[in-house]
Design a protein around this motif. Structure first.
Motif, PDB file in Angstrom:
ATOM      1  N   LEU A  82      -5.420   5.112   0.464  1.00 40.92           N
ATOM      2  CA  LEU A  82      -4.207   4.418   0.044  1.00 40.92           C
ATOM      3  C   LEU A  82      -4.401   3.790  -1.321  1.00 40.92           C
ATOM      4  O   LEU A  82      -5.523   3.562  -1.763  1.00 40.92           O
ATOM      5  CB  LEU A  82      -3.784   3.373   1.087  1.00 40.92           C
ATOM      6  CG  LEU A  82      -4.812   2.323   1.534  1.00 40.92           C
ATOM      7  CD1 LEU A  82      -4.853   1.142   0.581  1.00 40.92           C
ATOM      8  CD2 LEU A  82      -4.458   1.858   2.931  1.00 40.92           C
ATOM      9  N   ASP A  83      -3.291   3.535  -1.979  1.00 38.97           N
ATOM     10  CA  ASP A  83      -3.280   2.828  -3.254  1.00 38.97           C
ATOM     11  C   ASP A  83      -2.593   1.486  -3.059  1.00 38.97           C
ATOM     12  O   ASP A  83      -1.632   1.377  -2.288  1.00 38.97           O
ATOM     13  CB  ASP A  83      -2.498   3.624  -4.315  1.00 38.97           C
ATOM     14  CG  ASP A  83      -3.196   4.912  -4.709  1.00 38.97           C
ATOM     15  OD1 ASP A  83      -4.434   4.986  -4.609  1.00 38.97           O
ATOM     16  OD2 ASP A  83      -2.490   5.858  -5.118  1.00 38.97           O
ATOM     17  N   GLU A 135      -7.613  -3.115   4.054  1.00 38.62           N
ATOM     18  CA  GLU A 135      -6.713  -2.349   3.187  1.00 38.62           C
ATOM     19  C   GLU A 135      -6.576  -2.909   1.780  1.00 38.62           C
ATOM     20  O   GLU A 135      -6.350  -2.156   0.839  1.00 38.62           O
ATOM     21  CB  GLU A 135      -5.345  -2.207   3.852  1.00 38.62           C
ATOM     22  CG  GLU A 135      -5.405  -1.353   5.113  1.00 38.62           C
ATOM     23  CD  GLU A 135      -4.049  -0.982   5.673  1.00 38.62           C
ATOM     24  OE1 GLU A 135      -3.009  -1.322   5.060  1.00 38.62           O
ATOM     25  OE2 GLU A 135      -4.021  -0.340   6.734  1.00 38.62           O
ATOM     26  N   GLU A 185      -9.139   7.136   5.712  1.00 39.97           N
ATOM     27  CA  GLU A 185      -7.980   6.350   5.272  1.00 39.97           C
ATOM     28  C   GLU A 185      -7.950   6.333   3.748  1.00 39.97           C
ATOM     29  O   GLU A 185      -8.948   5.979   3.104  1.00 39.97           O
ATOM     30  CB  GLU A 185      -8.078   4.926   5.827  1.00 39.97           C
ATOM     31  CG  GLU A 185      -6.878   4.057   5.536  1.00 39.97           C
ATOM     32  CD  GLU A 185      -6.970   2.695   6.218  1.00 39.97           C
ATOM     33  OE1 GLU A 185      -5.911   2.161   6.568  1.00 39.97           O
ATOM     34  OE2 GLU A 185      -8.079   2.153   6.387  1.00 39.97           O
ATOM     35  N   VAL A 187       4.611  10.196   0.996  1.00 41.00           N
ATOM     36  CA  VAL A 187       3.955   8.929   0.740  1.00 41.00           C
ATOM     37  C   VAL A 187       4.996   7.820   0.888  1.00 41.00           C
ATOM     38  O   VAL A 187       6.097   7.905   0.328  1.00 41.00           O
ATOM     39  CB  VAL A 187       3.342   8.910  -0.677  1.00 41.00           C
ATOM     40  CG1 VAL A 187       2.769   7.543  -1.007  1.00 41.00           C
ATOM     41  CG2 VAL A 187       2.273   9.996  -0.802  1.00 41.00           C
ATOM     42  N   VAL A 216       0.858  -1.186   0.000  1.00 41.81           N
ATOM     43  CA  VAL A 216       0.000   0.000   0.000  1.00 41.81           C
ATOM     44  C   VAL A 216       0.891   1.231   0.000  1.00 41.81           C
ATOM     45  O   VAL A 216       1.958   1.239   0.608  1.00 41.81           O
ATOM     46  CB  VAL A 216      -0.979   0.019   1.200  1.00 41.81           C
ATOM     47  CG1 VAL A 216      -1.943  -1.158   1.127  1.00 41.81           C
ATOM     48  CG2 VAL A 216      -0.261   0.030   2.527  1.00 41.81           C
ATOM     49  N   ARG A 217       0.456   2.224  -0.712  1.00 37.65           N
ATOM     50  CA  ARG A 217       1.110   3.537  -0.678  1.00 37.65           C
ATOM     51  C   ARG A 217       0.174   4.465   0.067  1.00 37.65           C
ATOM     52  O   ARG A 217      -1.008   4.559  -0.276  1.00 37.65           O
ATOM     53  CB  ARG A 217       1.347   4.079  -2.093  1.00 37.65           C
ATOM     54  CG  ARG A 217       2.489   3.430  -2.812  1.00 37.65           C
ATOM     55  CD  ARG A 217       2.920   4.259  -4.024  1.00 37.65           C
ATOM     56  NE  ARG A 217       3.932   3.549  -4.773  1.00 37.65           N
ATOM     57  CZ  ARG A 217       5.242   3.627  -4.525  1.00 37.65           C
ATOM     58  NH1 ARG A 217       5.680   4.398  -3.561  1.00 37.65           N
ATOM     59  NH2 ARG A 217       6.100   2.948  -5.251  1.00 37.65           N
ATOM     60  N   GLN A 218       0.727   5.121   1.085  1.00 34.13           N
ATOM     61  CA  GLN A 218      -0.100   6.091   1.806  1.00 34.13           C
ATOM     62  C   GLN A 218       0.751   7.203   2.394  1.00 34.13           C
ATOM     63  O   GLN A 218       1.942   7.021   2.647  1.00 34.13           O
ATOM     64  CB  GLN A 218      -0.957   5.418   2.876  1.00 34.13           C
ATOM     65  CG  GLN A 218      -0.233   4.716   3.971  1.00 34.13           C
ATOM     66  CD  GLN A 218      -1.214   4.026   4.921  1.00 34.13           C
ATOM     67  OE1 GLN A 218      -2.424   4.135   4.803  1.00 34.13           O
ATOM     68  NE2 GLN A 218      -0.685   3.303   5.869  1.00 34.13           N
TER      69      GLN A 218
END
Length: 181
Positions: free
Chosen positions: A141-142, A95, A139, A69, A59-61
């Motif tokens: 995220l990618d 997620e 939240e 990020v 996950v990217r966040q």
């Protein structure tokens, strides 16, 4: 009392939603007194989701303290007294939308032992089944799939900075290598 410190007193200075800050008075092994600032944290979990092709779901966040990020494996904070295994299964589903057939404990890590009591429990999830994400409110995220071997390279090139992710990826690589031997 070699290498140990005796707590003489403890005063809570901050009671936040996630952390509590204490200032403790301690006695050192030579009899001298000192102070320790200690953050109490309920701990956390992280899960390395590994698909059948050897890809890791990351996950990217955005991480506010670092103002950038970061690339991480799915993770979350424990509630005080919560079972880490159950928390990890929940975080994986929230997620990534995934459930798994195999869920293995990789151990725990202490990310900042000098001033924080946080412990992070690491898990490996295999036999993934894809579903719908159920992100918490607020939240964002990618999800990104990266081959495990590429993730190891990225760690060695400092492209993955998150400590829990580094350790879980490297432990998984070693675990898979030992399973093949």
């Amino acid at each position: 009392m070699h290498l140990e410190e005796k707590t003489l007193s403890s005063e809570q200075k901050f009671d936040g939603k996630i952390v509590k800050l204490y200032v403790d008075s301690v006695e050192l092994e030579d009899g001298k007194k000192s102070f320790r600032e200690v953050i109490k944290h309920p701990g956390g979990v992280c899960v390395l989701p590994l698909d059948e092709e050897g890809n890791v779901l990351f996950v990217r966040q955005f991480r506010y303290p670092h103002k950038k990020v970061l690339l991480e494996i799915p993770a979350g904070k424990l509630e005080y007294g919560e079972n880490p295994s159950e928390c990890g299964i929940r975080e994986l589903k929230e997620e990534t939308g995934c459930t798994c057939d195999r869920y293995e404990y990789l151990g725990s890590l202490i990310p900042t032992p000098a001033y924080c009591g946080e412990v992070i429990h690491m898990y490996l999830a295999r036999g993934l089944h894809y579903g719908e994400q159920k992100l918490d409110s607020g939240e964002f995220l990618d999800i990104e799939k990266i081959p495990l071997d590429r993730a190891v390279e990225m760690i060695m090139n400092n492209e993955i900075e998150d400590s829990k992710t580094q350790i879980a990826v490297l432990k998984t690589r070693l675990k898979l290598d030992s399973e093949r031997a």
